[in-house]
Design a protein around this motif. Structure first.
Motif, PDB file in Angstrom:
ATOM      1  N   HIS A   1       0.575   7.275  -8.964  1.00  0.00           N
ATOM      2  CA  HIS A   1       0.820   7.114  -7.532  1.00  0.00           C
ATOM      3  C   HIS A   1       0.066   5.939  -6.943  1.00  0.00           C
ATOM      4  O   HIS A   1      -0.226   5.914  -5.746  1.00  0.00           O
TER       5      HIS A   1
ATOM      6  N   GLY B   1       0.789  -1.222   0.000  1.00  0.00           N
ATOM      7  CA  GLY B   1       0.000   0.000   0.000  1.00  0.00           C
ATOM      8  C   GLY B   1       0.821   1.270   0.000  1.00  0.00           C
ATOM      9  O   GLY B   1       0.403   2.283   0.547  1.00  0.00           O
ATOM     10  N   ALA B   2       2.014   1.238  -0.625  1.00  0.00           N
ATOM     11  CA  ALA B   2       2.858   2.430  -0.689  1.00  0.00           C
ATOM     12  C   ALA B   2       2.755   3.066  -2.071  1.00  0.00           C
ATOM     13  O   ALA B   2       2.376   2.421  -3.045  1.00  0.00           O
ATOM     14  N   ARG B   3       3.101   4.354  -2.146  1.00  0.00           N
ATOM     15  CA  ARG B   3       3.034   5.050  -3.425  1.00  0.00           C
ATOM     16  C   ARG B   3       4.299   4.864  -4.239  1.00  0.00           C
ATOM     17  O   ARG B   3       4.329   5.116  -5.431  1.00  0.00           O
ATOM     18  N   ASP B   4       5.397   4.480  -3.606  1.00  0.00           N
ATOM     19  CA  ASP B   4       6.658   4.243  -4.328  1.00  0.00           C
ATOM     20  C   ASP B   4       7.598   3.538  -3.364  1.00  0.00           C
ATOM     21  O   ASP B   4       7.228   3.259  -2.229  1.00  0.00           O
ATOM     22  N   LEU B   5       8.825   3.248  -3.821  1.00  0.00           N
ATOM     23  CA  LEU B   5       9.836   2.745  -2.907  1.00  0.00           C
ATOM     24  C   LEU B   5      10.303   3.897  -2.019  1.00  0.00           C
ATOM     25  O   LEU B   5      10.039   5.063  -2.309  1.00  0.00           O
ATOM     26  N   ALA B   6      11.057   3.564  -0.957  1.00  0.00           N
ATOM     27  CA  ALA B   6      11.496   4.602  -0.028  1.00  0.00           C
ATOM     28  C   ALA B   6      12.438   5.594  -0.699  1.00  0.00           C
ATOM     29  O   ALA B   6      12.414   6.784  -0.408  1.00  0.00           O
ATOM     30  N   PHE B   7      13.302   5.105  -1.611  1.00  0.00           N
ATOM     31  CA  PHE B   7      14.285   5.972  -2.259  1.00  0.00           C
ATOM     32  C   PHE B   7      14.137   5.876  -3.784  1.00  0.00           C
ATOM     33  O   PHE B   7      14.883   5.144  -4.438  1.00  0.00           O
ATOM     34  N   PRO B   8      13.196   6.639  -4.362  1.00  0.00           N
ATOM     35  CA  PRO B   8      12.945   6.518  -5.805  1.00  0.00           C
ATOM     36  C   PRO B   8      14.176   6.855  -6.652  1.00  0.00           C
ATOM     37  O   PRO B   8      14.415   6.213  -7.682  1.00  0.00           O
TER      38      PRO B   8
ATOM     39  N   ARG C   1       9.352   0.967   6.526  1.00  0.00           N
ATOM     40  CA  ARG C   1       8.824   2.305   6.788  1.00  0.00           C
ATOM     41  C   ARG C   1       7.628   2.723   5.954  1.00  0.00           C
ATOM     42  O   ARG C   1       7.018   3.739   6.255  1.00  0.00           O
ATOM     43  N   MET C   2       7.288   1.986   4.903  1.00  0.00           N
ATOM     44  CA  MET C   2       6.282   2.502   3.974  1.00  0.00           C
ATOM     45  C   MET C   2       4.985   1.703   3.979  1.00  0.00           C
ATOM     46  O   MET C   2       4.163   1.878   3.082  1.00  0.00           O
TER      47      MET C   2
END
Ligand SMILES: [Cu+2]
Lengths: 114, 541
Positions: free
Chosen positions: B515, B104-111, B183-184
């Motif tokens: 997103h 359920g995240a919009r992207d990885l932590a470090f795009p 974290r996400m």
């Protein structure tokens, strides 16, 4: 879009933002300690301690490493999880050395080829 | 150019146009597509080398290539397939695309780091391809010393640098996944509500982070000895060649799990979806991934049984290698238990999953043969070993990869592939694979060594069978390439959840918006809960 940025920013912030920064004095002190230990390494190398040559050299090296990790890499202020990451790195190095030395140490035990 | 129905809604595919919008994208889904194209090209190159190898082995004599060229062919086949296809294949494509969506995240932590890791793979690949076109490498993909450091006249340095660079791509992907999982996660997405695909990728990431630096250092040491004659592996310079094997396999045995754990993750999703049941013993399966990641680091010495390693170390490594079979068996038994009394449908991804379970089991069990000290003396460096690890990597990883690509194709592209052709390709892959590699078990047991391009005439029948199988296998790989491309324009438009699967990635339209979710989902139930998924319905395309 905003929600996305907020979420990413949050992860980034928490990863390297929230701890207090050490004073210049602390950094300078650590630098002096590291330099002293380097000089110690060089001086010790001129004395023959027999078996303890390698023990002392590695001991000083590990001490220096701890200073760097603790102060320069900010592990002093890190979360338990970050410390776990550091520890597991060392643990994996120990696995590599232990099992590799299981070979090197026992290779001469059997007086046969292979 | 696309139909009006697709253009109406903004998706990650039509959000912006132009080469720059792809090459500078920070969207994990677009980066996954970049990886998909990249690893497909590497797979084609590696496959072409395999084709030449099988062609040469049709006859007992050397009629197609010289011994030197043959050495280069199997080396470059191995290097390309292992480091530039298998390692990134599932994590960097399917993992990149779906790991954030599944939690359920919009992207990885470090795009940005995600994009960087794609460029690192491209950079590493450029070195490897430079080495190939300049004259190739002949050390074998294992770079054993002292041959690689003192005797080989081929492009060892360029290839090793390529692998070194690509290794950082792997490390950064792993790091990104670990931080993302920590974290996400969406509200309510607890650790034990995560799909097992995510658990498998989490375990894989730990291996990538803990193991890859060692191969990087090892290759640097090879370069130091080869270029500057610093004595590390060469006995003449005070080194130990077996040290190289220790360092190399410390990474390269766990690397097998970097290749196969994500595949196991894919199989979890497919088996659950097409039997409409939660995975039996979810917690056990989740922890078995972690157990494989850890225990996988304790077994590398089984590659050194006949290399001059101490027999006592051999005993320990043999015992530990048997141990790692336990968590793998947990997975196979639990998939089987999941199928029991399930409502099973034989769609294409499920066919690949069945193929995976059978072939991976053969690959795993023959792994026990070669992990036993006595048996290994007989089959070491024979085609038995070749067959064993191809059953794990091709029968395992590539089956799971193809199953996963079929499973998520409607989500990634918004189009369905033609089911009949897909089933045919799954059949071709399964039959072709077994025809290629089963005869190699027998060849190896009879004593055919690996890495030879000439052989006694009595081995020819089995080699011809193997080459014929490789031809069928190639057809099975070419067919999906054609119908996937075809489906991009002509495929039936897919609904948001064509398989009536669980998992957050099916809760958003196909293809997903940039997103991922219009609203961050709140998770109220565990993975594989079918009670809230409607039953049979007819998709209107
Ligand atoms: Cu192994």
């Amino acid at each position: 879009m905003d929600q996305h940025l907020e979420q990413s920013a949050h992860a980034g912030h928490a990863a390297h933002g929230e701890h207090p920064i050490d004073s210049v004095r602390t950094y300078a002190l650590v630098l002096v300690v590291l330099l002293c230990l380097t000089i110690a390494t060089a001086l010790v190398a001129t004395i023959d301690l027999g078996f303890f040559n390698i023990v002392v050299a590695l001991g000083i090296a590990v001490t220096k490493m701890m200073f760097v990790i603790w102060f320069f890499m900010h592990v002093r202020y890190s979360t338990t999880l970050t410390r776990l990451v550091m520890v597991s790195g060392v643990l994996w190095l120990i696995i590599l050395l232990t099992l590799a030395f299981a070979d090197f140490a026992t290779r001469g035990w059997l007086n046969v080829l292979g | 150019m696309e139909t009006a129905a697709v253009l109406e809604r903004e998706t990650y595919l039509n959000a912006s146009y132009g080469l720059k919008s792809w090459l500078l994208t920070k969207d994990h889904k677009r980066i996954a597509v970049l990886y998909f194209i990249t690893v497909s090209i590497f797979f084609a190159i590696g496959g072409a080398f395999a084709g030449l190898i099988r062609l040469e082995l049709l006859t007992p004599q050397a009629d197609l290539v010289s011994a030197e060229t043959y050495n280069k062919l199997f080396t470059m086949h191995g290097v390309i397939m292992v480091f530039f296809f298998l390692i990134p294949s599932i994590p960097a494509t399917l993992g990149n695309f779906f790991l954030p969506m599944m939690i359920g995240a919009r992207d990885l932590a470090f795009p940005r780091i995600n994009l960087l890791s794609w460029y690192l793979l491209i950079g590493g690949g450029a070195f490897a391809i430079f080495a190939m076109v300049s004259g190739g490498v002949d050390t074998g993909w294992t770079f054993y010393t002292p041959f690689s450091t003192s005797y080989s006249n081929s492009y060892v340095i360029a290839t090793a640098l390529g692998i070194f660079i690509a290794g950082f791509s792997s490390i950064l992907t792993g790091l990104n996944f670990v931080v993302t999982v920590h974290r996400m996660r969406a509200p309510g997405m607890t650790w034990f509500r995560m799909p097992l695909f995510v658990w498998a990728h989490y375990a894989t990431s730990l291996i990538q982070i803990l193991g890859t630096p060692v191969i990087a250092v090892t290759l640097l040491l090879v370069l130091c000895e080869r270029s500057f004659h610093i004595g590390i592996f060469d006995p003449a310079l005070g080194g130990d060649p077996i040290l190289f094997e220790h360092l190399f396999w410390f990474y390269s045995h766990p690397a097998v799990y970097i290749m196969v754990l994500p595949g196991m993750g894919v199989i979890n999703e497919i088996v659950s979806t097409y039997s409409r049941k939660p995975i039996y013993g979810y917690v056990f399966v989740a922890f078995s991934s972690m157990a494989i990641a850890v225990v996988g680091f304790l077994v590398w010495g089984h590659h050194l049984f006949v290399s001059g390693q101490s027999l006592y170390a051999g005993l320990v490594f043999s015992f530990l290698s048997y141990f790692v079979a336990i968590p793998s068996a947990v997975k196979v038994f639990n998939w089987t238990a999941t199928l029991y009394k399930g409502s099973i449908s034989f769609d294409t991804p499920m066919l690949y999953a069945f193929g995976f379970i059978g072939l991976f089991t053969i690959g795993g069990l023959t792994g026990l043969f070669v992990a036993s000290l006595g048996m290994d003396v007989h089959v070491h460096d024979t085609y038995f070993v070749i067959a064993h690890f191809h059953y794990v990597m091709v029968g395992g990883t590539i089956m799971a990869y193809l199953g996963g690509v079929h499973y998520w194709w409607p989500k990634m592209t918004g189009r369905m592939y033609p089911e009949d052709f897909a089933k045919l390709s799954a059949l071709l892959v399964f039959v072709g694979f077994n025809l290629t590699f089963f005869p190699q078990f027998i060849l190896g047991y009879l004593g055919m060594p690996r890495r030879y391009h000439v052989y006694p005439p009595e081995f020819q029948v089995l080699h011809v069978l193997s080459t014929a199988g490789a031809t069928v296998l190639a057809l099975g790989y070419i067919l999906p390439a054609i119908y996937f491309l075809w489906s991009l324009r002509y495929g039936k438009v897919a609904g948001s959840n064509p398989w009536r699967a669980t998992g957050l990635e099916w809760d958003t339209p196909s293809p997903p918006p940039t997103h991922n979710f219009d609203r961050i989902p709140v998770v109220t139930h565990g993975a594989y809960d079918y009670s809230h998924i409607p039953g049979e319905e007819i998709e209107v395309g």
